[in-house]
Scaffold this active site. Structure first.
Site, PDB file in Angstrom:
ATOM      1  N   ILE B 141      41.842 -15.605  40.991  1.00  0.00           N
ATOM      2  CA  ILE B 141      42.572 -15.424  42.109  1.00  0.00           C
ATOM      3  C   ILE B 141      43.962 -14.761  41.934  1.00  0.00           C
ATOM      4  O   ILE B 141      44.784 -15.389  41.249  1.00  0.00           O
ATOM      5  CB  ILE B 141      42.858 -16.544  43.295  1.00  0.00           C
ATOM      6  CG1 ILE B 141      41.160 -16.932  43.605  1.00  0.00           C
ATOM      7  CG2 ILE B 141      43.567 -16.354  44.339  1.00  0.00           C
ATOM      8  CD1 ILE B 141      41.032 -18.371  44.101  1.00  0.00           C
ATOM      9  N   CYS B 142      44.148 -13.780  42.448  1.00  0.00           N
ATOM     10  CA  CYS B 142      45.506 -13.102  42.576  1.00  0.00           C
ATOM     11  C   CYS B 142      45.692 -12.740  40.838  1.00  0.00           C
ATOM     12  O   CYS B 142      45.133 -12.295  40.239  1.00  0.00           O
ATOM     13  CB  CYS B 142      46.681 -13.811  43.274  1.00  0.00           C
ATOM     14  SG  CYS B 142      48.153 -13.080  43.576  1.00  0.00           S
ATOM     15  N   GLN B 143      47.022 -13.055  40.553  1.00  0.00           N
ATOM     16  CA  GLN B 143      47.229 -13.255  39.200  1.00  0.00           C
ATOM     17  C   GLN B 143      46.280 -13.756  38.327  1.00  0.00           C
ATOM     18  O   GLN B 143      45.940 -13.405  37.080  1.00  0.00           O
ATOM     19  CB  GLN B 143      48.766 -13.724  38.868  1.00  0.00           C
ATOM     20  CG  GLN B 143      49.343 -13.689  37.495  1.00  0.00           C
ATOM     21  CD  GLN B 143      50.523 -14.569  37.190  1.00  0.00           C
ATOM     22  OE1 GLN B 143      50.504 -15.741  38.176  1.00  0.00           O
ATOM     23  NE2 GLN B 143      51.337 -14.516  36.204  1.00  0.00           N
ATOM     24  N   GLY B 145      43.314 -13.769  38.868  1.00  0.00           N
ATOM     25  CA  GLY B 145      42.117 -13.024  38.959  1.00  0.00           C
ATOM     26  C   GLY B 145      42.429 -11.834  37.816  1.00  0.00           C
ATOM     27  O   GLY B 145      41.458 -11.663  36.907  1.00  0.00           O
ATOM     28  N   LEU B 165      39.656 -12.173  43.761  1.00  0.00           N
ATOM     29  CA  LEU B 165      39.978 -12.327  45.103  1.00  0.00           C
ATOM     30  C   LEU B 165      41.481 -11.853  44.842  1.00  0.00           C
ATOM     31  O   LEU B 165      42.239 -12.181  43.991  1.00  0.00           O
ATOM     32  CB  LEU B 165      40.027 -13.691  45.557  1.00  0.00           C
ATOM     33  CG  LEU B 165      38.487 -14.135  45.911  1.00  0.00           C
ATOM     34  CD1 LEU B 165      38.217 -15.361  44.703  1.00  0.00           C
ATOM     35  CD2 LEU B 165      38.638 -14.848  47.290  1.00  0.00           C
TER      36      LEU B 165
END
Lengths: 440, 348
Positions: B141-143, B145, B165
């Site tokens: 997720i985000c960073q 990810g 995501l």
């Protein structure tokens, strides 16, 4: 004392107090809209006070019957006093507004805007302090923060009203000239709105820390006290002495350079008299850091300036739009709606500003300069404390680096032991072989 | 506007404040992330939690979640009725989550290499062993990810499926303020000075992406302050927003320099440890989820991942909403979580 009983009583009391307050506010609102605020104000307040006293007495009685050991009466009494203070201010506040309004209606319409502005300016002064006191009794840090933020946002709301009111007044009078709108609102008030709204962008703690450090340093080095103090004061007074420089950073920088040069010339001979060693080193570091701080302050001024300009543009658009609607025969929008529109338009405008290469660059420079000041200050502290038996930050960093390197080594050896073929393990294996060869 | 009406507006604002104060006093502190979980593994300050299941998992591959370093993973389990985690558990998955911890200045020397080859790799190995599977389903997720993508290119044999995501991949974009601002930051001076880059510094940057949001948010909440449930939800979000860990300096330095400033990942020039990260090595099935209104990680940064990976089975999922809405919005629970579950089930 049974904690549950005490808090149940407290909660119940608190609810009653709030209901009493809300009911009173509703009565006050009716009195205001009915034009009877002055006549009924005292009566409403006395009624509130009587109810409040009854509630507190009841709470004390319940606590006593429950056999609570600590002094709940004192607790409730203190609690009531804080509520009393805020409610009294609230009543006075409403009456002040009404008073100003009535004067304005009584033929002094030229004072209308001014009176209102004064009345609204009392909002934060009247409510900030009592609410802050009340916040101390909040149990969760999150609740305190949230309420503090909400309070701050309502300050922006009320400050914005002070900006808007004179414009509204002018708009409803004959001879409104939209081209002169910038003369209608107070730049100073608008700056307050902006500062309050964006206070998280302005690193006040840095300034405070620096000023504190300045005081500390001054007391340590008495010989330079007068000179540094004078220099610092001169710099701080510059915006007041040279208001025309606001927004003109080149002029600001030139003036600063001249002043700094004069100071250096004046101070340097003094350093020569100081014994070589830490004192003069500290003094030089201090001057360098003051110098950096001044450059940082100038850059911050530049950033604030572009923010103000952007904000002012939004305000002018708001007025133009509001006047266009008003001149079509409608009424200016309710204030809440106006405020909401201002928030939305401002958001768009600032995001557009933030997207520009110039802004990104300016912000990057400001962050960089801010850190340079902090680093200078840290160097100053380290130099100062180098003679004391304390671990300096840079020494702790070195130690942490050693620990980190050792941890990495241990991990690589563990992986090697476990037969792992990871990069770290094979690197360690190579190093071990090399070491074994060199010792043969 | 009549003056009397304004007086009413002002009085109402005062009354709302007072009532809100009362409700906040009642609420006290709020709790987040209440879905039961157990600490099963730890290396340095990085912890691995396993969510408690009432029944045996119906998926044969466990899910390992790697959240961003800059905020807390609590967002995925903010409140019981809006919990992405609970949704995954209810669908029958075994779920593990990495807690990256709160680095201090003492942790300043940990690099991206450490986060990928040490912490993330150890977590994956533990999950495989604990669950008894050869591979894991990695959800980044985000960073987190971005780190998962890097990991999956370096260790493709350990990742069965990769779900990303709102993950930044292309850092050369022009429509994201963070991306623009980062290019003008003297990252060396920042890291050298702070050691651990303060979470507050990053949070202020995030707040500036929507500069008037604070005023708007707090004025809006005044209207719902009498509703205890709504206020509690608001407080949970506030708690999450303000809970920003500091960043280990060296990792942050490389992340900003190599990715935000030089876009090395997509260029195929990023080096982690001593290995070059080649996105073509990412060959497992990929589900890449982006949010249309994401102002933190715009779709233009996320979408290009699918064009650069070696996977043949790859899918883009468009979520209509913002960066946070992906995890806590109503549609996230009703649509996105089931879609992720179905996608993984098909490849289980």
């Amino acid at each position: 004392m049974e904690t549950t009983n005490f808090f149940d009583t407290w909660l119940n009391t608190q609810n009653k107090m709030i209901n009493n307050w809300v009911n009173t506010t509703q009565k006050m609102q009716s009195a205001i809209t009915g034009g009877q605020a002055m006549e009924k104000g005292s009566e409403i307040y006395n009624e509130w006070l009587k109810n409040q006293t009854d509630i507190v007495k009841e709470a004390g009685k319940v606590s006593e019957e429950a056999g609570e050991q600590t002094a709940p009466a004192d607790f409730f009494s203190k609690w009531m006093n804080s509520q009393k203070e805020i409610s009294m201010k609230w009543m006075n506040y409403n009456q002040d507004i009404m008073n100003n309004f009535m004067h304005a209606q009584g033929g002094e319409s030229n004072k209308f805007g001014g009176n209102w502005m004064e009345a609204f300016n009392t909002w934060s002064k009247s409510f900030g302090s009592p609410f802050t006191k009340m916040m101390e009794s909040m149990s969760g840090a999150g609740s305190k923060d949230a309420f503090g933020n909400i309070l701050n946002s309502t300050n922006s709301y009320f400050k914005m009203y002070e900006v808007w009111m004179p414009v509204y007044k002018a708009m409803t009078e004959k001879g409104f000239d939209p081209s002169k709108m910038s003369e209608m609102f107070s730049a100073e008030k608008f700056k307050q709105v902006m500062d309050n709204t964006f206070q998280y962008m302005y690193p006040a703690p840095l300034k405070d820390a620096f000023e504190n450090a300045g005081q500390w340093f001054e007391s340590l080095n008495s010989y330079s006290k007068q000179l540094t103090g004078q220099y610092f004061n001169n710099f701080q007074n510059m915006p007041k002495s040279f208001p025309m420089m606001f927004g003109d950073n080149d002029a600001m920088m030139n003036a600063y350079s001249t002043m700094q040069g004069m100071y250096q010339r004046g101070v340097l001979p003094v350093f020569k008299f100081a014994a070589p060693g830490k004192e003069s080193e500290l003094a030089q570091l201090y001057i360098d850091t003051v110098d950096k701080y001044a450059i940082y302050a100038t850059k911050l001024n530049e950033l604030q300036y572009v923010m103000y300009v952007s904000g002012q543009k939004v305000m002018e658009e708001m007025i133009t739009d509001a006047y266009a609607d008003f001149s079509k025969g409608g009424e200016p929008v309710p204030y809440n709606e106006f405020f909401q529109k201002w928030v939305e338009k401002s958001e768009k405008s600032y995001v557009e500003l933030f997207k520009t290469e110039e802004y990104s660059k300016l912000q990057g420079e400001l962050i960089d300069l801010g850190i340079e000041v902090k680093a200078g200050f840290e160097k100053l502290m380290e130099t100062m404390f180098s003679q004391y038996p304390v671990m300096l930050r840079s020494e702790a960093d070195e130690l942490n680096k050693t620990i980190y390197d050792l941890k990495k080594k241990v991990r690589a050896l563990e992986l090697q032991l476990n037969g792992s073929d990871t990069e770290e393990a094979s690197e360690e294996k190579k190093a071990a072989k090399k070491s074994a060869r060199s010792t043969k | 506007m009549k003056q009397e009406n304004f007086l009413k507006e002002v009085s109402e604002t005062g009354a709302k404040l007072m009532k809100g104060f009362d409700t906040l006093m009642e609420i006290g502190d709020v709790t987040v992330a209440t879905t039961p979980k157990e600490l099963v593994f730890q290396t340095e300050k990085v912890k691995l939690y396993k969510y408690v299941r009432e029944t045996k998992a119906t998926y044969t591959t466990p899910v390992l979640i790697s959240y961003a370093l800059v905020n807390r993973h609590d967002m995925l389990d903010l409140q019981p009725d809006r919990s992405f985690i609970k949704n995954l558990l209810d669908m029958g998955m075994e779920v593990y989550i990495i807690d990256w911890g709160y680095p201090t200045r003492a942790d300043r020397y940990y690099t991206m290499d450490d986060y990928v080859n040490w912490f993330l790799n150890d977590m994956v190995d533990f999950v495989k062993k604990d669950f008894g599977s050869e591979k894991v389903n990695l959800m980044g997720i985000c960073q987190g990810g971005t780190l998962s993508v890097i990991y999956s290119t370096l260790f493709p044999e350990k990742v069965k499926n990769l779900v990303t995501l709102v993950t930044p991949i292309d850092f050369s974009i022009e429509d994201g303020l963070l991306f623009k601002w980062s290019r003008h930051m003297n990252i060396d001076r920042l890291v050298d000075y702070y050691g651990a880059v303060p979470g507050e510094f990053l949070n202020n940057g995030f707040a500036m992406l929507k500069p008037m949001m604070k005023v708007n948010k707090y004025m809006s909440v005044l209207n719902t302050m009498q509703d205890k449930d709504k206020l509690e939800n608001f407080m949970r979000m506030e708690k999450w927003i303000n809970d920003s860990p500091d960043q280990a300096g060296e990792c942050y330095r490389q992340f900003i320099k190599d990715l935000y400033q030089n876009n090395l990942l997509i260029k195929g020039e990023l080096v982690i440890g001593k290995k070059k990260v080649d996105l073509k090595n990412l060959t497992m099935p990929l589900l890449n989820i982006y949010a249309t209104e994401d102002h933190l990680v715009p779709p233009s940064s996320t979408i290009p991942l699918n064009d650069h990976v070696g996977s043949k089975d790859k899918e883009l999922y468009k979520f209509s909403g913002g960066h946070i809405g992906v995890f806590v919005g109503g549609r996230s629970q009703k649509e996105l979580a089931p879609a992720v579950g179905a996608w993984l089930k098909k490849r289980d």
